[in-house]
Write a protein that holds these residues in place. Structure first.
Motif, mmCIF file in Angstrom:
data_model
loop_
_atom_site.group_PDB
_atom_site.id
_atom_site.type_symbol
_atom_site.label_atom_id
_atom_site.label_comp_id
_atom_site.label_asym_id
_atom_site.label_seq_id
_atom_site.Cartn_x
_atom_site.Cartn_y
_atom_site.Cartn_z
ATOM 1 N N THR A 76 5.863 -8.731 -7.644
ATOM 2 C CA THR A 76 5.284 -8.838 -6.393
ATOM 3 C C THR A 76 4.462 -10.119 -6.209
ATOM 4 O O THR A 76 3.927 -10.477 -4.869
ATOM 5 C CB THR A 76 4.215 -7.498 -6.150
ATOM 6 N N SER A 77 3.430 -10.277 -7.388
ATOM 7 C CA SER A 77 2.668 -12.047 -6.473
ATOM 8 C C SER A 77 2.620 -12.257 -7.945
ATOM 9 O O SER A 77 2.548 -11.925 -9.395
ATOM 10 C CB SER A 77 1.631 -11.618 -6.218
ATOM 11 N N CYS A 98 9.433 -9.680 -3.926
ATOM 12 C CA CYS A 98 7.957 -10.731 -4.354
ATOM 13 C C CYS A 98 7.326 -11.060 -2.761
ATOM 14 O O CYS A 98 8.447 -12.378 -1.915
ATOM 15 C CB CYS A 98 8.796 -12.139 -4.480
ATOM 16 N N GLN A 148 -1.181 -9.981 -9.072
ATOM 17 C CA GLN A 148 -0.342 -9.360 -10.097
ATOM 18 C C GLN A 148 0.275 -9.446 -11.344
ATOM 19 O O GLN A 148 -0.460 -9.534 -12.761
ATOM 20 C CB GLN A 148 1.428 -8.399 -9.615
ATOM 21 N N THR A 149 0.695 -11.340 -11.847
ATOM 22 C CA THR A 149 1.096 -11.783 -12.554
ATOM 23 C C THR A 149 0.610 -13.438 -12.964
ATOM 24 O O THR A 149 0.870 -13.753 -11.556
ATOM 25 C CB THR A 149 2.884 -11.622 -12.428
ATOM 26 N N CYS A 184 -5.720 -12.520 -12.611
ATOM 27 C CA CYS A 184 -5.107 -12.076 -12.967
ATOM 28 C C CYS A 184 -5.250 -10.761 -12.227
ATOM 29 O O CYS A 184 -6.635 -9.575 -12.460
ATOM 30 C CB CYS A 184 -4.703 -11.565 -14.202
ATOM 31 N N VAL A 185 -4.317 -9.789 -11.844
ATOM 32 C CA VAL A 185 -4.715 -7.782 -11.890
ATOM 33 C C VAL A 185 -4.164 -7.360 -13.029
ATOM 34 O O VAL A 185 -3.983 -6.460 -13.595
ATOM 35 C CB VAL A 185 -3.528 -7.843 -10.760
ATOM 36 N N GLN A 186 -2.229 -7.685 -13.826
ATOM 37 C CA GLN A 186 -2.028 -7.100 -14.396
ATOM 38 C C GLN A 186 -1.931 -7.487 -15.463
ATOM 39 O O GLN A 186 -1.716 -7.354 -16.710
ATOM 40 C CB GLN A 186 -0.497 -6.314 -13.733
ATOM 41 N N GLU A 246 -1.653 -8.466 -20.954
ATOM 42 C CA GLU A 246 -1.631 -7.389 -20.193
ATOM 43 C C GLU A 246 -3.435 -7.159 -20.292
ATOM 44 O O GLU A 246 -4.054 -6.873 -20.764
ATOM 45 C CB GLU A 246 -0.908 -6.177 -20.701
#
Length: 252
Positions: A76-77, A98, A148-149, A184-186, A246
């Protein structure tokens, strides 16, 4: 593993099919201009535009084959730290779903060329900024984050020691990973030399001059990384390990 290998086979087949299709398309004058701008240092980031398709050099293609299967599905991002000429960002931005792919670099010509390629390919969900990690971590929303990444490929040693392009240094693994956790989220996809003798000569000289080489080790890097991320080594890019990390819920 079977799913991973299937993905790789299908992805590589489609990749070369696209290059073949693009190679037969007429080349515009603007494509030729951009391809000239995309040549040169660093050569392992060289690629061409062929009929609106990205055609990487062999070294860049090898790295993309390793990295692409590690991206979440859907992606997604994405933030690419040290995006150079923008290949990874532009490739990620073309994935269905994306919403935004962002590249940052401290070298203005890279950012200018990447944005020109983005405009030519009409990819509004890809953007490039002249910025470093600290700037983005201080205000992620200003750059479209958090993401997300995050990708950090062959750049960590420059964040730690500084470089001829940007003398800014942060010789603290925990502080660097705190900043990475803020943007970073994920997932963090990571590959860089983690011992001073494995680094470029420029970095080895900086380490010798500062006397701080004892702190730049894989053991101390991993100890800091594991405070913020669950760390998994998933392969190698040349002699360097590739990690998929992660983010821990406790990292905020």
């Amino acid at each position: 593993m079977e799913h991973y290998l299937s993905y790789m086979r299908e992805g590589i087949s489609a990749f070369f099919r696209r290059i073949g299709e693009g190679g037969n398309a007429p080349t515009s004058e603007r494509e030729r201009e951009l391809n000239l701008a995309l040549r040169g240092y660093p050569e392992n980031h060289n690629y061409k535009i062929r009929g609106g398709t990205l055609a990487p050099c062999m070294n860049l293609h090898r790295r993309w084959r390793i990295i692409a299967p590690l991206l979440p599905n859907p992606l997604t991002s994405l933030l690419d730290i040290g995006s150079s000429k923008g290949f990874f960002v532009l490739s990620a931005a073309r994935r269905e779903g994306c919403e935004r792919a962002v590249g940052i670099d401290v070298h203005e010509p890279f950012i200018r060329t990447s944005n020109e390629v983005r405009d030519f390919l009409k990819q509004p969900n890809a953007t490039f900024h002249l910025a470093g990690l600290k700037q983005v971590a201080d205000d992620p929303a200003q750059f479209g984050g958090p993401f997300q990444t995050v990708m950090l490929l062959n750049v960590y040693h420059y964040l730690y020691w500084g470089s001829g392009l940007d003398s800014t240094a942060c010789r603290d693994h925990a502080k660097l990973f705190s900043r990475l956790a803020k943007v970073c989220v994920q997932r963090l996809i990571f590959s860089s030399p983690l011992e001073v003798p494995e680094c470029p000569g420029e970095i080895q000289r900086l380490a010798e001059q500062s006397g701080g080489g004892a702190e730049y080790t894989a053991e101390k890097f991993l100890a800091a990384a594991r405070k913020f991320f669950e760390v998994r080594e998933v392969g190698r890019s040349g002699r360097r390990p590739v990690f998929s990390m992660e983010k821990r819920a406790s990292a905020g």
